[in-house]
Design a protein around this motif. Structure first.
Motif, PDB file in Angstrom:
ATOM      1  N   GLU A 273       3.048  28.778  51.868  1.00  0.00           N
ATOM      2  CA  GLU A 273       1.601  28.663  51.753  1.00  0.00           C
ATOM      3  C   GLU A 273       1.139  29.373  50.488  1.00  0.00           C
ATOM      4  O   GLU A 273       1.746  30.362  50.066  1.00  0.00           O
ATOM      5  CB  GLU A 273       0.926  29.295  52.974  1.00  0.00           C
TER       6      GLU A 273
ATOM      7  N   ARG B  70      -2.518  30.946  48.877  1.00  0.00           N
ATOM      8  CA  ARG B  70      -3.915  31.198  49.235  1.00  0.00           C
ATOM      9  C   ARG B  70      -4.492  32.327  48.382  1.00  0.00           C
ATOM     10  O   ARG B  70      -3.766  33.022  47.690  1.00  0.00           O
ATOM     11  CB  ARG B  70      -4.035  31.546  50.712  1.00  0.00           C
TER      12      ARG B  70
ATOM     13  N   ARG C  71      -6.841  35.779  48.570  1.00  0.00           N
ATOM     14  CA  ARG C  71      -7.470  36.750  49.459  1.00  0.00           C
ATOM     15  C   ARG C  71      -8.457  37.563  48.633  1.00  0.00           C
ATOM     16  O   ARG C  71      -8.139  38.033  47.543  1.00  0.00           O
ATOM     17  CB  ARG C  71      -6.425  37.671  50.085  1.00  0.00           C
TER      18      ARG C  71
ATOM     19  N   HIS D  56      -9.248  30.563  42.175  1.00  0.00           N
ATOM     20  CA  HIS D  56      -9.479  29.691  43.320  1.00  0.00           C
ATOM     21  C   HIS D  56      -9.039  28.276  42.978  1.00  0.00           C
ATOM     22  O   HIS D  56      -8.473  27.567  43.797  1.00  0.00           O
ATOM     23  CB  HIS D  56     -10.949  29.722  43.736  1.00  0.00           C
TER      24      HIS D  56
ATOM     25  N   ALA E 121      -5.258  28.194  42.953  1.00  0.00           N
ATOM     26  CA  ALA E 121      -4.702  28.142  44.309  1.00  0.00           C
ATOM     27  C   ALA E 121      -4.743  26.716  44.844  1.00  0.00           C
ATOM     28  O   ALA E 121      -3.787  26.247  45.478  1.00  0.00           O
ATOM     29  CB  ALA E 121      -5.470  29.085  45.228  1.00  0.00           C
TER      30      ALA E 121
ATOM     31  N   GLU F 188      -1.435  24.533  45.816  1.00  0.00           N
ATOM     32  CA  GLU F 188      -1.242  23.999  47.162  1.00  0.00           C
ATOM     33  C   GLU F 188      -0.764  22.549  47.092  1.00  0.00           C
ATOM     34  O   GLU F 188       0.149  22.145  47.807  1.00  0.00           O
ATOM     35  CB  GLU F 188      -2.550  24.108  47.944  1.00  0.00           C
TER      36      GLU F 188
ATOM     37  N   LYS G 130     -13.459  22.430  53.875  1.00  0.00           N
ATOM     38  CA  LYS G 130     -12.365  22.086  52.971  1.00  0.00           C
ATOM     39  C   LYS G 130     -11.961  20.638  53.151  1.00  0.00           C
ATOM     40  O   LYS G 130     -11.321  20.289  54.125  1.00  0.00           O
ATOM     41  CB  LYS G 130     -11.173  23.005  53.229  1.00  0.00           C
TER      42      LYS G 130
ATOM     43  N   GLY H 201      -4.241  32.207  58.736  1.00  0.00           N
ATOM     44  CA  GLY H 201      -5.381  32.663  57.960  1.00  0.00           C
ATOM     45  C   GLY H 201      -6.250  33.644  58.719  1.00  0.00           C
ATOM     46  O   GLY H 201      -7.337  33.993  58.263  1.00  0.00           O
TER      47      GLY H 201
END
Ligand SMILES: Nc1ncnc2c1ncn2[C@@H]1O[C@H](COP(=O)(O)OP(=O)(O)O)[C@@H](O)[C@H]1O
Ligand SMILES: [Mg+2]
Lengths: 772, 187
Positions: free
Chosen positions: A83, A85, A87, A118, A121, A125, A539, B77
């Motif tokens: 994954e 992401r 944070r 962002h 990311a 993905e 999303k 998440g």
């Protein structure tokens, strides 16, 4: 769109030394499709750190600071990554990957770079899932920075304050005055006349002394008593006349001044309010309402101040200083020079004073608004205060604010109290100086150069001179405040113009498509949206709702259910994707058609101070009482309304005070029924209603939702029994959709939710029966 | 035991992690260490090893040396609190250093030590300051919500990019600096 141009942000050139390092971990620099840098290292200190990604792996690298430190700080191959992401930390964020079930912090960035990472990311993905990725110049498009100067904007479409021409503010204010140009011109002329008139009395006094009262000292022939009396009466009469004319003139100035001033303030306030009405909800999320109120009320009031300054204020003072100064020099330049001696002291003293006092004025404003804030919070939360018996605590809290106001006022007023006598004293000194030197000259009969050639200084000259002196010093002290006033004025006007300059984000399209008769066919295509700069809430959502379909939406609180309907009503515009009704993008649809045909019943219904009837018919022009009663009956609201002493004409307070949560919701439902929308949205509309009335309302809703596209967000799953399809929302994504039976056989989240709720209610059968 | 094996426990639900009650970690029942790929790990006695942990203050202003929350974001998440360190001082030096580093990483804040100049530019307040991270110039919107109180006498400033600048205590500034500051940030 065919853009082959490289992205400036996501495809930077890696420094040469690092390219070699990259090759060492078997990433060929020419195979790198994403390369960008961040400003922080993982210890949270400034350092330029690079991220380079090829088809198979990503690497994080930086110039080694000490010998022996490896340049490559992370090397992760694509197949390892589970994954990717972002944070959010505090003041910055982190790009993270999950590798071997462990969270690996790949790199850190400060908030300046947040938007970029962002985006990174998102790309990573897709990369991780082996999807096709495009990186090109279109990725540099950035609605959150000013396209001209690059400054970060507060929200998409905000005006760039750096690029708003500030010098133009004064010009714009003057432009605003254009409709009153004639009146303003008259006003100026009157001010000039007034200044001229105010110079006359001292000349009459001079004549009175030199000709009538003490002619000898001015070498004038003495008059006999009768002639002297005539002269005296004549001169006093003339004095009276000038004062009368002066007062009349003043009257005219003040009246015009007030007329133009209040009118401009009115215009400005109207403009600001009109603009506020057009701005999107987003704007009101960002700015606090108190601030906006102060703009509409306070800042626009400044316009009046500007007009006042033009007349009775600085404009007049400048004219007075110039006119009186000229007269003084004409009468006697020697004596005029003497009077100028204390002038630098006055100017310097005043400037010094305003510098000190001005910051303290800020405190006064601040303390006042804080007091209002505290008062507002306490009074509107009175119920809580009483419930927790906190009266004495709140009294203390108020007391603190109250003393803050008192103290800040005191500091200002003490300083002012020190200043005024000091300046007065300096004036007196100037006066004494003139008395002394002028007195000696009169005694000596000293020749002075005046307008009419050389003549001895006499008593009349001296007295009138002293009279002018006060008229000279007075405006001089006032003028020292000019810059301060101008700063304050420009700031306030600037804040006002800022509202006027804010683009209307949810703007009507240039050629709005009219959809007067909506069918209610809704499509969401890859919709992505976030309220905040850095956090997408929805999303990549896609779904389709057919006309007349009843959709139930379930999900945890905060999962984005309300957000979906906010977007459908176009309270916010989406970042990516498309929302269409009947095939028309809602951004192209006429706003009246859109909102006029969507009825929304909110969890927190909006009710205003007014009668129940007014609340029910808000925004509806032609409703009959029969319609209203039919609607309230359907919403199971009629009976509780009838229990009110004045029935439908009962006044309810702000936000529906005096009604229970369930009652408010039922009014709101009745309103939606009256509204007769093509698309009906119920956002936890029955969450505060007891089970029994809920059942009644459900039945009513079943009747009115027939043939209408309905989206019902529900808390209690039992309320979804009439839904044709159910969407399960989780963290901004629709994770399951289908009929109740389909979702139950799926044994997924919905199944789990139903199980939990039936366990809670302890009545499995009834729910099952209800749902089927 | 590898981290991977531990992680799989999660689906069965770790018995000791009840999200409705706080769990205080002490050196007796927990160890803080670096694990695979330099990620911060926490091993809890009778529980398991948690990887990819970060640290955040619970009361950043009131109690900065106490109440540190150790957390991680799981694959779904969701943010999960591994436990709370009640007092950092009672931990061994190495563990403490790791937590402090993690905190430093989580909070990217410039601490202002001196104010050189404050001005008014395009409707912003322009700061020219000295910070613990070197000299800095930044623009702040002149709005109440851009400068928050920090404890009793401090202020946190947010610039246009939402970077954070901290003045821990206005009292430590010189009179001239403080006066200049208060002239603009008077609230
Ligand atoms: N006006 C707003 N500004 C910023 N964030 C918001 C706003 N409204 C909602 N959010 C956030 O968006 C998320 C989804 O909210 P919402 O759609 O209201 O959830 P739900 O209706 O499913 O309970 C939440 O995390 C919430 O904090
Ligand atoms: Mg909601």
């Amino acid at each position: 769109m065919v853009t082959t141009e490289r992205s400036r942000v996501l495809q930077k050139d890696l420094p040469h030394s690092l390219q070699d390092e990259l090759a060492k971990v078997h990433i060929q620099p020419n195979k790198v499709w994403l390369c960008t840098d961040t400003d922080l290292n993982l210890s949270g200190n400034y350092e330029q750190v690079w991220l380079a990604v090829s088809d198979d792996a990503l690497a994080v690298l930086a110039e080694p600071k000490q010998a022996g430190q490896p340049a490559v700080r992370h090397f992760i191959s694509r197949d390892e990554i589970q994954e990717v992401r972002v944070r959010q930390g505090v003041g910055g964020g982190f790009l993270e990957t999950i590798v071997d079930d462990i969270v690996v912090v790949v790199l850190a960035f400060s908030n300046v770079k947040a938007d970029i990472f962002h985006k990174v990311a998102g790309k990573l993905e897709q990369w991780m899932h082996k999807q096709a990725i495009e990186v090109d110049a279109s990725d540099d498009a950035d609605p959150r920075h000013c396209p001209k100067c690059g400054l970060t904007l507060q929200f998409k479409g905000d005006v760039c304050r750096r690029c708003v021409n500030r010098g133009a503010v004064l010009l714009r204010v003057l432009k605003l005055m254009r409709p009153y140009a004639d009146k303003a011109a008259i006003m100026m002329v009157l001010v000039l006349i007034g200044a001229g008139i105010s110079l006359i009395p001292q000349q009459l006094v001079r004549l009175l002394i030199n000709k009538v009262l003490a002619p000898e000292q001015a070498s004038n022939p003495p008059l006999d008593l009768a002639t002297a009396k005539h002269w005296l009466m004549g001169l006093v009469g003339a004095l009276l006349l000038t004062h009368i004319i002066g007062s009349l003139n003043n009257l005219g100035v003040l009246r015009l001044n007030s007329y133009v001033g209040t009118q401009i303030t009115y215009d400005m306030r109207k403009r600001v309010f009109d603009r506020l009405m057009q701005l999107s909800i987003d704007y009101f999320d960002r700015y606090n309402v108190g601030q906006l109120i102060s703009r509409v009320q306070g800042d626009t009031e400044q316009m009046k101040g500007f007009v006042q300054q033009l007349t009775t204020g600085f404009f007049q003072q400048i004219i007075m200083v110039l006119a009186v100064g000229t007269i003084l020099f004409i009468m006697s330049w020697q004596l005029a020079l003497v009077t100028l001696l204390p002038a630098p002291l006055v100017v310097a003293g005043s400037i010094w004073f305003w510098k000190r006092v001005y910051p303290r004025y800020y405190k006064v404003w601040d303390s006042n608004s804080k007091l209002a804030g505290v008062l507002n919070t306490i009074l509107s939360g009175m119920r809580v205060v009483k419930a927790f018996a906190q009266e004495s605590r709140e009294i203390n809290r108020f007391d603190r604010s109250n003393s803050y106001v008192r103290n800040s006022f005191r500091t200002v007023e003490y300083t002012v109290a020190k200043f005024n006598p000091t300046i007065g004293f300096i004036f007196q000194l100037g006066g004494l100086l003139v008395w002394f030197i002028g007195g000696i000259w009169v005694l000596q009969g000293r020749q002075i150069t005046a307008a009419g050639g050389k003549a001895p200084l006499n008593l009349g000259d001296l007295i009138s001179f002293l009279g002018y002196l006060w008229m000279f010093y007075q405006p001089l002290t006032q003028l020292t405040q000019l810059t301060n006033w101008l700063t304050g004025f420009l700031t306030a006007t600037h804040r006002t113009f800022e509202i006027l300059d804010t683009p209307i984000q949810i703007a009507e399209s240039d050629k709005p498509i009219s959809v007067p008769d909506m069918k209610g066919h809704i499509t969401f295509e890859n919709v992505t949206f976030g309220y905040d700069r850095h956090q997408p809430i929805l999303k990549n959502i896609s779904f389709e709702i057919k006309p007349g379909e009843r959709i139930g939406v379930v999900g945890k609180s905060g999962s984005g259910k309300t957000t979906i309907i906010n977007l459908l009503s176009r309270f916010y515009d989406i970042d990516h994707g498309r929302i269409a009704i009947d095939g028309v993008d809602i951004r192209e649809m006429s706003k009246t058609d859109l909102r006029g045909q969507i009825g929304v019943v909110l969890q927190e219904p909006f009710l205003f101070r007014g009668t129940i009837y007014d609340n029910l018919t808000y925004g509806l022009a032609d409703t009959t009482p029969e319609d209203v009663i039919a609607a309230t009956k359907a919403a199971n609201a009629h009976d509780f309304i009838m229990r009110q002493p004045l029935g439908y004409d009962t006044y309810i307070g702000e936000r529906g005070a005096g009604l229970s949560g369930g009652e408010r919701q039922r009014i709101s439902i009745a309103r939606a029924i009256l509204y007769n929308p093509k698309i009906l949205i119920l956002d936890e509309a029955t969450s505060s209603v007891d089970t029994e009335s809920e059942k009644l309302i459900q039945d009513a809703l079943l009747r009115i939702t027939k043939g209408r596209t309905t989206i019902a967000i529900a808390h209690r799953l039992s309320t979804l029994k009439n839904s044709d399809r159910i969407f399960v929302v989780n963290r901004g994504e629709i994770i399951e959709s289908g009929t109740h039976d389909e979702l139950m056989t799926l044994q997924g989240t919905y199944h789990k939710l139903v199980k939990i709720q039936t366990e809670l209610s302890g009545n499995v059968d009834s729910l099952q029966a209800n749902v089927k | 035991m590898t981290a991977k094996m531990n992680e799989t426990h999660e689906d069965n639900g770790a018995p000791h992690l009840d999200p409705t009650t706080p769990r205080y970690l002490t050196p007796e029942i927990a160890r803080i260490h670096l694990g695979s790929r330099n990620a911060l790990h926490v091993t809890v006695l009778n529980d398991r090893i948690y990887g990819g942990v970060y640290a955040a203050y619970i009361f950043p202003v009131r109690q900065p040396r106490k109440f540190v929350s150790l957390r991680y974001k799981n694959a779904k998440g969701e943010e999960i609190e591994v436990g709370i360190i009640w007092n950092l001082e009672e931990w061994p030096q190495t563990d403490r250093a790791l937590v402090e580093e993690a905190l430093h990483r989580h909070y990217f804040v410039h601490t202002i030590t001196h104010i050189h100049h404050i001005g008014w530019k395009y409707g912003f307040i322009a700061f020219d300051v000295q910070t613990d991270k070197g000299p800095a110039q930044f623009l702040m919107r002149w709005q109440h919500d851009r400068a928050h109180d920090y404890g009793r006498g401090g202020k946190v400033l947010l610039d246009v990019d939402e970077n954070r600048y901290l003045i821990p205590d206005l009292g430590t500034l010189s009179d001239k600096e403080r006066e200049e500051f208060l002239r603009y940030v008077y609230w």
